[in-house]
Structures are given as structure tokens and as C-alpha cells.
Scaffold this motif. Structure first.
Motif: not given
Length: 266
Positions: A93-94, A98-99, A117-120, A158, A164
Motif C-alpha cells: 500500500i505505501t 497509500g497512507t 488509505a489507498d493512494g487516492q 476514486t 486503484a
């Protein structure tokens, strides 16, 4: 839980600061029961189980405290997705931008989980659950594509559909197959887990709520449920619309403002 449960939605959690309103709303609209008393949890708040009329679980309710709201938490639904290795999932994810909102934590008899959270910016939990000791092969049944009082559809809106889809397919082994044109809103891409259609990825619209997951609960009758939404202090976001297969769906806000989708027959 079995290894092939990777990618399954195994739990859904309502975060809210109005417990009484949630109990009335979801009881009348969907048919769920929410425990009157919450159980203290290590994060300093309380947790209530949400149960179906058949006695099975539909998810949980996390009570939002003032401190949580001061840090930006607000009413809403969050899904839990099975992954056999939470830490490996976080690395994926990171790496995709992502976060990590909540670092990995182990809860006795529950499992290991993290909120991300995903990159969006769409938030969700990744989790490796611990099955009951006397039921090592137990599987979650909170999601079912056909049944009322179960969650039936998972929808990702998204700002970057391509990114995604790539992330979730890599992370959970999902496949993307088929799409429905939605005019100016773009294509609505269907996603599958182990050959079962579990939801879709749509394009977040300018001026909307941004990237987010939204979930649909099954109801026995869409018109009855829609009437119950307004009768219990919620708000319909439009009128029920027919969907492929002949059933109907509608978005709603519960009394605290959390968005819930409803789907069922007329």
C-alpha cells in the motif's frame, strides 16, 4: 480463516457519535439490532455488535469520542478486507502511495489489523482475522451478494481508476472484468474476488466527496426501506433506481450523516 479468503470483505464498521439514532435507523431500515450497551476497547472508546435477525453478525459500531472527532474522525462506514499478512499488505500500500492511518495492532481473539488509505485517499482496514479456537475453518458471512441484512455490494469511487484497480488487484488478488458506461461519469468497472462480483470502481466526480468506499446493505423491500429512512431521521439521496438484474438501489444518509447504500427488490 482459509488462505483463499484473501480479498474477502469480512467485516463492516459504522463509526458514529449518535448511538440511539443509529439503533433506530438501522433497525427500521435494514432490520439489524445494535447492542444497547457498548464494550470498552483498548483505543478508549466503546464497541457494539450489529446483528441480523437470524442471529448472525452484520458488523460493528464504533462510538466516536470528542477526541476522535477533534482529530478529524466523522460518521461513516469502513470495510475490513482479509489479507493473510497485514505487514506485507502495508508495504504494498505505501509503495503505491497509500497512507497508514492506524499502525498494525493485535487484538486477542480478533486478529491483526491496520487502517489505511489507498493512494487516492479511500480508507479501509486490512486484517488477518483469528478464527474461534473451536472453529478454525470459520468464515465471515457479513457479505452476501443476494441476501437481505447482509452487505451486498462494495463500491469504490476514486480519482484514479487505473491506479486503484492496479493496487487492489495486486493487494488482494481481485480481478477486473467488464464495465458499465455511465455517460459523463465514465465507466463503472466491475471487480471480482474468486470469480464472484463483489463491487465496482467508479470515477469520483468533481465537487463530490472525493475518493471513498461506499457499501450497500441488502433490504427486503426497497420502498419500505426508503420510507423508513426518512421516518427515522435519515435522508434519501435520490429515488430508488432499477439496477441490472431487476432489483433497485438508493443511497441514503443516516441521522449522523454516514452514507449507506440500500439494495433490494420492489
Amino acid at each position: 480463516m482459509a488462505q483463499d479468503d484473501r480479498g474477502a470483505f469480512i467485516w463492516y464498521e459504522l463509526m458514529t457519535d449518535d448511538i440511539d439514532a443509529a439503533r433506530r435507523f438501522y433497525g427500521d431500515v435494514v432490520g439489524w439490532s445494535i447492542a444497547a450497551e457498548g464494550q470498552p476497547i483498548p483505543t478508549g472508546t466503546t464497541y457494539r455488535m450489529i446483528t441480523r435477525s437470524d442471529g448472525g453478525n452484520a458488523g460493528g459500531l464504533l462510538e466516536l469520542t470528542d477526541a476522535m472527532k477533534a482529530r478529524g474522525a466523522k460518521p461513516g462506514w469502513v470495510g475490513y478486507i482479509h489479507h493473510p499478512n497485514v505487514d506485507a499488505a502495508l508495504a504494498t500500500i505505501t509503495a503505491a502511495g497509500g497512507t497508514i492511518h492506524m499502525p498494525p495492532m493485535d487484538m486477542p481473539d480478533v486478529g491483526r489489523m491496520a487502517m489505511v488509505a489507498d493512494g487516492q485517499g479511500a480508507a479501509f482496514y486490512v486484517m488477518t482475522p483469528s478464527p474461534p479456537a473451536d472453529q478454525p475453518d470459520a468464515r465471515s458471512d457479513v457479505f452476501d451478494i443476494e441476501k437481505a441484512q447482509h452487505f451486498r455490494w462494495n463500491e469504490l469511487w476514486t480519482t484514479d481508476q487505473k491506479a486503484a484497480v492496479a493496487l487492489y488487484c495486486e493487494l488482494f488478488g481481485w480481478t477486473q472484468d467488464g464495465a458499465m458506461p455511465m455517460g459523463e461519469m465514465g465507466d463503472y468497472f466491475f471487480i471480482h474476488n474468486n470469480g464472484v462480483g463483489i463491487g465496482a470502481v467508479g470515477k469520483a466526480q468533481p465537487g463530490g466527496e472525493g475518493s471513498r468506499w461506499q457499501y450497500f446493505a441488502g433490504v427486503d423491500n426497497i420502498d419500505r426501506a426508503a420510507e423508513a429512512v426518512t421516518a427515522t431521521g435519515g435522508k434519501l439521496l435520490g429515488e430508488p433506481q432499477q439496477i441490472p438484474g431487476g432489483e433497485y438501489s438508493v443511497y441514503a444518509h443516516d441521522p449522523a450523516g454516514a452514507t449507506i447504500g440500500l439494495v433490494g427488490p420492489r
